[in-house]
Scaffold this active site. Structure first.
Site, PDB file in Angstrom:
ATOM      1  N   LYS A 169     -13.776   5.792   7.679  1.00 11.62           N
ATOM      2  CA  LYS A 169     -13.196   4.608   7.035  1.00 11.62           C
ATOM      3  C   LYS A 169     -13.661   3.325   7.732  1.00 11.62           C
ATOM      4  CE  LYS A 169     -10.985   1.883   4.394  1.00 11.62           C
ATOM      5  NZ  LYS A 169     -10.100   0.932   4.880  1.00 11.62           N
ATOM      6  N   GLU A 215     -18.793  -2.466   3.945  1.00 11.36           N
ATOM      7  CA  GLU A 215     -18.093  -3.434   3.074  1.00 11.36           C
ATOM      8  C   GLU A 215     -18.403  -4.870   3.534  1.00 11.36           C
ATOM      9  OE1 GLU A 215     -13.798  -2.620   2.451  1.00 11.36           O
ATOM     10  OE2 GLU A 215     -13.423  -4.591   3.305  1.00 11.36           O
ATOM     11  N   ARG A 219     -19.028 -13.979   9.825  1.00 12.76           N
ATOM     12  CA  ARG A 219     -17.613 -14.362   9.664  1.00 12.76           C
ATOM     13  C   ARG A 219     -17.158 -15.192  10.854  1.00 12.76           C
ATOM     14  NH1 ARG A 219     -13.784  -9.825   6.758  1.00 12.76           N
ATOM     15  NH2 ARG A 219     -15.307  -9.105   5.236  1.00 12.76           N
ATOM     16  N   ASN A 258      -5.376   1.561   8.685  1.00 11.05           N
ATOM     17  CA  ASN A 258      -6.721   1.364   9.231  1.00 11.05           C
ATOM     18  C   ASN A 258      -6.659   1.471  10.749  1.00 11.05           C
ATOM     19  OD1 ASN A 258      -8.567   1.025   7.134  1.00 11.05           O
ATOM     20  ND2 ASN A 258      -7.954  -1.108   6.814  1.00 11.05           N
ATOM     21  N   HIS A 260     -17.080   2.655   6.627  1.00 16.22           N
ATOM     22  CA  HIS A 260     -16.947   2.158   5.246  1.00 16.22           C
ATOM     23  C   HIS A 260     -16.706   0.650   5.279  1.00 16.22           C
ATOM     24  CE1 HIS A 260     -14.267   0.705   2.054  1.00 16.22           C
ATOM     25  NE2 HIS A 260     -14.806   1.598   1.233  1.00 16.22           N
ATOM     26  N   ASN A 261     -15.804   0.214   6.146  1.00 16.83           N
ATOM     27  CA  ASN A 261     -15.491  -1.207   6.211  1.00 16.83           C
ATOM     28  C   ASN A 261     -16.652  -2.027   6.779  1.00 16.83           C
ATOM     29  OD1 ASN A 261     -13.011  -0.316   5.316  1.00 16.83           O
ATOM     30  ND2 ASN A 261     -11.877  -1.792   6.545  1.00 16.83           N
ATOM     31  N   SER A 272      -8.997   3.812   1.096  1.00 16.13           N
ATOM     32  CA  SER A 272      -9.631   2.579   0.623  1.00 16.13           C
ATOM     33  C   SER A 272      -9.374   2.357  -0.854  1.00 16.13           C
ATOM     34  CB  SER A 272     -11.140   2.627   0.844  1.00 16.13           C
ATOM     35  OG  SER A 272     -11.731   1.474   0.282  1.00 16.13           O
ATOM     36  N   GLY A 273      -9.276   1.093  -1.206  1.00 17.66           N
ATOM     37  CA  GLY A 273      -9.140   0.748  -2.621  1.00 17.66           C
ATOM     38  C   GLY A 273      -8.144  -0.357  -2.867  1.00 17.66           C
ATOM     39  N   VAL A 292       2.035   2.006   7.723  1.00 16.23           N
ATOM     40  CA  VAL A 292       2.500   0.753   8.325  1.00 16.23           C
ATOM     41  C   VAL A 292       1.314   0.038   8.966  1.00 16.23           C
ATOM     42  CG1 VAL A 292       4.804   1.697   8.730  1.00 16.23           C
ATOM     43  CG2 VAL A 292       3.106   1.790  10.562  1.00 16.23           C
ATOM     44  N   MET A 339       0.833  -1.215   0.000  1.00 23.72           N
ATOM     45  CA  MET A 339       0.000   0.000   0.000  1.00 23.72           C
ATOM     46  C   MET A 339       0.867   1.265   0.000  1.00 23.72           C
ATOM     47  SD  MET A 339      -3.273  -0.603  -0.152  1.00 23.72           S
ATOM     48  CE  MET A 339      -4.147   0.828   0.515  1.00 23.72           C
ATOM     49  N   GLY A 340       1.897   1.275   0.842  1.00 22.01           N
ATOM     50  CA  GLY A 340       2.774   2.440   0.933  1.00 22.01           C
ATOM     51  C   GLY A 340       3.520   2.673  -0.371  1.00 22.01           C
ATOM     52  N   ARG A 365     -38.859  -5.504  32.962  1.00 20.68           N
ATOM     53  CA  ARG A 365     -37.816  -4.807  33.711  1.00 20.68           C
ATOM     54  C   ARG A 365     -38.363  -4.274  35.031  1.00 20.68           C
ATOM     55  NH1 ARG A 365     -36.231  -0.256  31.799  1.00 20.68           N
ATOM     56  NH2 ARG A 365     -34.105  -0.302  32.596  1.00 20.68           N
TER      57      ARG A 365
HETATM   58  C1  6PG Z   1     -10.255  -1.052   1.787  1.00 19.82           C
HETATM   59  C2  6PG Z   1     -10.426  -2.293   2.640  1.00 19.82           C
HETATM   60  C3  6PG Z   1      -9.212  -2.629   3.419  1.00 19.82           C
HETATM   61  C4  6PG Z   1      -9.380  -3.806   4.370  1.00 19.82           C
HETATM   62  C5  6PG Z   1      -9.501  -5.114   3.700  1.00 19.82           C
HETATM   63  C6  6PG Z   1      -9.454  -6.305   4.627  1.00 19.82           C
HETATM   64  O1  6PG Z   1     -11.077  -0.180   1.961  1.00 19.82           O
HETATM   65  O2  6PG Z   1      -9.339  -0.987   0.969  1.00 19.82           O
HETATM   66  O3  6PG Z   1     -11.474  -2.069   3.533  1.00 19.82           O
HETATM   67  O4  6PG Z   1      -8.870  -1.493   4.159  1.00 19.82           O
HETATM   68  O5  6PG Z   1      -8.287  -3.878   5.182  1.00 19.82           O
HETATM   69  O6  6PG Z   1     -10.660  -5.160   2.954  1.00 19.82           O
HETATM   70  O7  6PG Z   1     -10.336  -6.229   5.698  1.00 19.82           O
HETATM   71  P1  6PG Z   1     -10.657  -7.534   6.539  1.00 19.82           P
HETATM   72  O8  6PG Z   1      -9.370  -8.311   6.689  1.00 19.82           O
HETATM   73  O9  6PG Z   1     -11.167  -7.079   7.860  1.00 19.82           O
HETATM   74  O10 6PG Z   1     -11.662  -8.299   5.752  1.00 19.82           O
END
Ligand code: 6PG
Length: 469
Positions: A182, A189, A287, A102, A185-186, A128-129, A74, A13-14, A445
Site C-alpha cells: 500500500k 500515486e 510537494r 495507512n 501504491h501511494n 485504497s480507494g 482509525v 472510511m470505517g 572516493r
Molecule cells: C488511497 C490513498 C489514501 C491517501 C490519500 C492522501 O489509496 O485511498 O492513497 O490512502 O491517504 O490519497 O494521501 P496524502 O495526504 O499523503 O496525499
C-alpha cells in the site's frame, strides 16, 4: 445474533467499509471512541441494516462471533496503538485483528509481533480507494498471518472492488507485506499526480490553455491506453466551475501541496532498500518545494528566468506531452514494482507482482488501463528487472522517448519545472547507459578516502596514491 465482523473507528472510511461489508450480506458490529458518531450512523445510513452499534469496547467484543474478527479503521500512528492497547486484552487466542489504516510497515511488524505473543492473528491491510471506494469496493491489500486471512477471505473478496480480472484483493504475503504494498501504491500515486500536474502547468504556462481546453485534452487521453482514475478526476477537476466566481475552481486553490507521509515513507524505504525510485522521490520533493510558498513568491522577483511560453504548434506540443506523460507514468509503476521486488526478496514477503498489478486494476487510486500490460509483462517473466525491458514498453519507449526529451527540453528552456518527467527521463537514460561516469566517483572516493576501486580490465581491488603528499 452475533456479528460476523466488527469495525472500530467510524470516521468516513470505517463507516463506509462497515456499510459496504453489510451490503454483502454480513452482520457488522461497529464501535467509535465518541458515542455520537455511532449513534448518528445507527440513526442514519445504517438504519434497518445488519449493523450492530456498540458503545463500549467490551460490549463490541461481546457482540462478535468467534473467532472474533476486528477491523481497526482509525488514524494511523498513535491512534492505532491506543485502540490496539485496549483491544489486545479483550481478545482471545485465535481471534483476528486487522489494521486497515495507512500504517507504516515497521509499525505493522511491531504490532504483529505483539499480537503473536498474545496468541492472536494479525493482518496489516492496505485499503485504497478513498471514501467512494470504501463504500462501493476498494482495492484491499492484506498481509500478515495467512490463517488469519483465511478467516476473512470471503468477506474481503466480496467487499473489494470486482475488477476486470477478479476481486481486487488477495493475500499478499507474511509480515507487513500488505502495508508495504500500500505504501508503494501511494508512492506511485504521488508520481502520477505530479506528472499530470506538470502537464497542466505546461499547458497553462507553455501553451496558454484554459482549464476547459485542458479538460478536453485529458478527456481525449483518458480514452486510450493511459486511461486511469487520476487522469479521469483531473479532467473533472478542470471542468468544475466555482459557484462564487463563475470561473474554474482549480485556479483559486492555493498551490501548496500537503501530504500525510506515505509517499515520503515509500521514498525512505526505497533508499533503505537501495531501490532506484527517483520519480517517486521527485514527486515527494515537488510537494515539499510547493510548500515554500512565501519563499517562492520572494524568489520570483529576484531570480530571473526565460519567458514561460513555448514556441511551436499546439497540436505538436500536445502530442509530445502525451508521450512524455505516458513514459513518466510507466516510470512510476516500473520503479514501484522494482522496489516491491527488491523489498520482497529482502523482507521475505514472497510477493507475486502480477497479483499486485491485478489487485490495483480497480478500486484503488492508481487504477489504470496500463495495469493490463503491466500484469502481463510481469506474469510472462518473473525475473523481469524493469518494466521497460518488456513489451509493449520497449516499443512505447522507442516510440515516445523523443517526445519526452522534447517536452523536458522545452520545459527547461521555458523555465517550467518538470521534476517527475525529467527524473523519469534521467532514470531510463541512466538505465540504458552501459558505461556511466561512476568511474569518476570511484576515483574521487579513492583519492580522498582510499576507498579503493575495481578495474574493467582485470580482477582485484585497487588503490592509487593519486598525488604525492
Ligand atoms: C488511497 C490513498 C489514501 C491517501 C490519500 C492522501 O489509496 O485511498 O492513497 O490512502 O491517504 O490519497 O494521501 P496524502 O495526504 O499523503 O496525499
Amino acid at each position: 445474533m452475533k456479528a460476523d465482523i466488527g469495525v472500530v473507528g467510524m470516521a468516513v472510511m470505517g463507516q463506509n467499509l462497515a456499510l459496504n461489508i453489510e451490503s454483502k450480506g454480513y452482520t457488522v458490529a461497529v464501535y467509535n471512541r465518541t458515542r455520537e458518531r455511532t449513534e448518528e450512523l445507527a440513526r442514519g445510513p445504517a438504519q434497518g441494516k445488519r449493523v450492530v452499534p456498540a458503545y463500549s469496547l467490551p460490549a463490541f467484543i461481546a457482540s462478535l462471533s468467534r473467532p472474533r474478527k476486528v477491523l481497526v479503521m482509525v488514524k494511523a500512528g498513535a491512534g492505532t496503538d491506543a485502540v490496539l492497547a485496549e483491544l489486545f486484552p479483550l481478545l482471545e487466542e485465535g481471534d483476528l485483528l486487522m489494521d486497515g489504516g495507512n500504517a507504516h510497515f515497521a509499525d505493522t511488524e511491531r504490532r504483529l509481533a505483539e499480537a503473536e505473543r498474545r496468541g492472536l492473528r494479525y493482518l496489516g491491510v492496505g485499503i485504497s480507494g478513498g471514501e467512494y471506494g470504501a463504500l462501493h469496493g476498494p482495492a484491499i491489500m492484506p498481509g500478515g498471518h495467512r490463517e488469519g486471512y483465511a478467516l476473512v477471505e470471503e468477506i474481503l473478496l466480496r467487499t473489494a472492488a470486482q475488477g476486470p480480472e477478479g476481486p481486487c484483493c488477495t493475500f499478499l504475503g507474511p509480515g507487513s507485506a500488505g502495508h508495504y504494498v500500500k505504501m508503494v501504491h501511494n508512492g506511485i500515486e504521488y508520481a502520477i499526480m505530479q506528472a499530470i500536474a506538470e502537464c497542466y502547468d505546461l499547458m497553462k504556462r507553455g501553451l496558454s490553455m484554459t482549464p476547459e481546453a485542458m479538460a478536453e485534452v485529458f478527456s481525449d487521453w483518458n480514452q486510450g491506453e493511459l486511461s486511469g482514475y487520476i487522469l479521469e478526476i483531473t479532467e473533472k477537476i478542470l471542468r468544475y466551475v466555482d459557484r462564487e466566481t463563475g470561473r474554474p475552481l482549480v485556479e483559486f486553490i492555493l498551490d501548496t501541496a500537503q501530504q500525510k507521509g506515505t509517499g515520503k515513507w515509500s521514498t525512505q524505504a526505497a533508499l533503505d532498500e537501495g531501490a532506484c525510485a527517483p520519480t517517486i522521490a521527485a514527486a515527494v520533493f515537488a510537494r515539499i518545494a510547493s510548500a515554500l510558498k512565501e519563499e517562492r513568491q520572494a524568489a520570483a522577483d529576484v531570480l530571473p528566468g526565460p519567458r514561460a511560453a513555448f514556441n511551436g504548434e499546439r497540436e505538436v506540443v500536445l502530442k509530445e506531452l502525451f508521450g512524455a506523460l505516458y513514459l513518466t507514468v510507466v516510470s512510476a509503476y516500473a520503479q514501484g514494482m522494482r522496489q516491491l521486488r527488491q523489498a520482497s526478496a529482502e523482507r521475505g514477503y514472497t510477493l507475486s507482482l502480477p497479483e499486485v498489478a491485478r489487485v490495483w486494476m480497480d478500486g484503488c487510486i492508481i487504477r489504470s488501463r496500463l495495469l493490463f500490460p503491466i500484469r502481463k509483462a510481469l506474469a510472462a517473466n518473473a525475473d523481469l528487472p524493469l518494466l521497460f525491458m518488456a513489451e509493449p514498453f520497449i516499443s512505447r519507449w522507442t516510440e515516445h522517448h523523443e517526445a519526452l526529451r522534447n517536452v523536458v527540453t522545452r520545459a527547461h528552456q521555458a523555465g517550467i519545472p518538470v521534476p517527475a518527467m525529467s527524473s523519469s527521463l534521467d532514470f531510463v537514460d541512466a538505465y540504458r547507459t552501459a558505461r556511466l561516469p561512476a568511474n569518476v566517483l570511484q576515483a574521487q572516493r579513492d583519492f580522498f578516502g582510499a576507498h579503493t576501486y575495481q578495474r574493467v580490465d582485470r580482477d582485484g581491488t585497487f588503490h592509487t596514491e593519486w598525488e604525492m603528499l
